[in-house]
Design an enzyme around this catalytic site. Structure first.
Site, PDB file in Angstrom:
ATOM      1  N   ASP A  44       0.798  -1.041   0.051  1.00 47.26           N
ATOM      2  CA  ASP A  44       0.039   0.081   0.172  1.00 47.26           C
ATOM      3  C   ASP A  44       0.905   1.125  -0.054  1.00 47.26           C
ATOM      4  O   ASP A  44       2.250   1.119   0.138  1.00 47.26           O
ATOM      5  CB  ASP A  44      -1.007  -0.012   1.220  1.00 47.26           C
ATOM      6  CG  ASP A  44      -1.759   1.046   1.279  1.00 47.26           C
ATOM      7  OD1 ASP A  44      -2.293   1.603   0.368  1.00 47.26           O
ATOM      8  OD2 ASP A  44      -2.137   1.487   2.370  1.00 47.26           O
TER       9      ASP A  44
ATOM     10  N   ASP B  45      -0.080   5.024   1.231  1.00 44.90           N
ATOM     11  CA  ASP B  45      -0.375   5.848   2.291  1.00 44.90           C
ATOM     12  C   ASP B  45      -0.212   5.033   3.632  1.00 44.90           C
ATOM     13  O   ASP B  45      -1.022   4.218   3.775  1.00 44.90           O
ATOM     14  CB  ASP B  45      -1.548   6.738   2.258  1.00 44.90           C
ATOM     15  CG  ASP B  45      -1.800   7.536   0.900  1.00 44.90           C
ATOM     16  OD1 ASP B  45      -0.892   8.414   1.159  1.00 44.90           O
ATOM     17  OD2 ASP B  45      -2.630   7.706   0.247  1.00 44.90           O
TER      18      ASP B  45
ATOM     19  N   THR C 111      -3.151   1.017  -4.588  1.00 49.13           N
ATOM     20  CA  THR C 111      -3.195   2.246  -3.735  1.00 49.13           C
ATOM     21  C   THR C 111      -4.689   2.692  -3.960  1.00 49.13           C
ATOM     22  O   THR C 111      -5.049   2.543  -4.924  1.00 49.13           O
ATOM     23  CB  THR C 111      -2.470   3.445  -4.194  1.00 49.13           C
ATOM     24  OG1 THR C 111      -2.914   4.531  -3.515  1.00 49.13           O
ATOM     25  CG2 THR C 111      -2.336   3.441  -5.506  1.00 49.13           C
ATOM     26  N   SER C 112      -5.291   3.423  -3.148  1.00 47.30           N
ATOM     27  CA  SER C 112      -6.499   4.065  -3.157  1.00 47.30           C
ATOM     28  C   SER C 112      -6.488   5.429  -3.745  1.00 47.30           C
ATOM     29  O   SER C 112      -7.502   6.000  -3.911  1.00 47.30           O
ATOM     30  CB  SER C 112      -7.457   3.992  -1.965  1.00 47.30           C
ATOM     31  OG  SER C 112      -7.668   2.612  -1.394  1.00 47.30           O
TER      32      SER C 112
ATOM     33  N   LYS D  86     -10.717  -1.078  -2.062  1.00 48.69           N
ATOM     34  CA  LYS D  86     -10.474  -1.906  -0.805  1.00 48.69           C
ATOM     35  C   LYS D  86     -11.994  -1.400   0.073  1.00 48.69           C
ATOM     36  O   LYS D  86     -12.319  -0.213   0.059  1.00 48.69           O
ATOM     37  CB  LYS D  86      -9.290  -1.381  -0.094  1.00 48.69           C
ATOM     38  CG  LYS D  86      -7.876  -1.428  -0.991  1.00 48.69           C
ATOM     39  CD  LYS D  86      -6.698  -0.861  -0.436  1.00 48.69           C
ATOM     40  CE  LYS D  86      -5.642  -1.044  -0.952  1.00 48.69           C
ATOM     41  NZ  LYS D  86      -4.318  -0.541  -0.423  1.00 48.69           N
TER      42      LYS D  86
ATOM     43  N   ASP E 126      -1.283  -1.120   6.146  1.00 52.09           N
ATOM     44  CA  ASP E 126      -1.517  -0.443   7.332  1.00 52.09           C
ATOM     45  C   ASP E 126      -2.831  -0.384   7.989  1.00 52.09           C
ATOM     46  O   ASP E 126      -3.041  -0.079   9.062  1.00 52.09           O
ATOM     47  CB  ASP E 126      -1.017   1.063   7.326  1.00 52.09           C
ATOM     48  CG  ASP E 126      -1.790   1.956   6.604  1.00 52.09           C
ATOM     49  OD1 ASP E 126      -2.246   2.830   7.115  1.00 52.09           O
ATOM     50  OD2 ASP E 126      -1.861   1.660   5.350  1.00 52.09           O
TER      51      ASP E 126
END
Length: 217
Positions: A3, A5, A95-96, A127, A152
């Site tokens: 991921d 962030d 990643t989002s 996600k 995370d």
């Protein structure tokens, strides 16, 4: 797979300010909004906390607020050393966020371009849906069961587990009690090194004669 962030980029303080500002503008509870942001696409967060608003319109406002934060998105100090372990191995990020923003932050921090990058625009479900991680495995031409993920947030852990992958959780943004679905939990990115090293020793590296793989999306 990583991921971004909360794993490679220390974005927690900046994003907390961004979402608090947006929540205040829309007369929403900042703490409630914040609780729905971790590991999720912004449009998905907005759809949950403010279903009466147009998610795309509000996302544009969030991005305007984000732009005002400038370069307040440093990479973690140990990120470069951890990624250097991956020379000769296949890896990527899921990643989002959006590719241009993610690449800008990684490059600003001196990190290498990921060979594979799957962002929020490439999947139907963000996600905690597994779509992003499954797409990354496809681009890496690797079975999901052979993939190791560093996350995370609970939503990201759920996504990777749903994809059938092994997950290491780093305790950078959430307490341990919220990360119990991961196979392993460590305090920092540096603490993943023994686990990553063991994993890499058990998988086939990319052959030296293989051509350099371009960024795949």
């Amino acid at each position: 797979m990583f991921d971004v962030d909360g794993v490679l980029v220390d974005s927690y303080p900046a994003y907390r300010r961004i979402w608090s500002r947006w929540a205040t503008l829309r007369h929403l509870d900042p703490d409630l909004v914040w609780s729905h942001t971790h590991g999720r696409r912004p449009v998905d967060t907005i759809a949950v906390v403010a279903p009466h608003l147009d998610a795309d319109t509000e996302y544009r406002l969030v991005r305007q607020i984000m732009a005002a934060e400038g370069d307040a998105f440093p990479v973690y100090p140990d990120a470069a050393a951890v990624l250097s372990l991956l020379d000769g191995h296949l890896w990527g990020v899921v990643t989002s966020g959006r590719t241009p923003t993610v690449m800008q932050r990684l490059r600003a921090g001196g990190l290498p371009d990921p060979p594979v990058l799957v962002d929020s625009s490439q999947v139907r479900r963000g996600k905690p849906g597994p779509d992003g991680y499954l797409r990354a495995a496809h681009l890496l031409e690797t079975p999901a069961a052979n993939c190791l993920v560093v996350e995370d947030a609970p939503a990201g852990i759920e996504a990777a587990r749903a994809a059938g992958m092994t997950v290491i959780a780093v305790r950078t943004t959430h307490p341990v009690r919220e990360l119990t679905a991961a196979h392993h939990c460590v305090d920092t990115l540096s603490d993943t090194v023994p686990l990553l090293t063991d994993w890499l020793n058990r998988v086939r590296p990319v052959a030296p004669e293989d051509p350099a793989r371009p960024l795949r999306r």
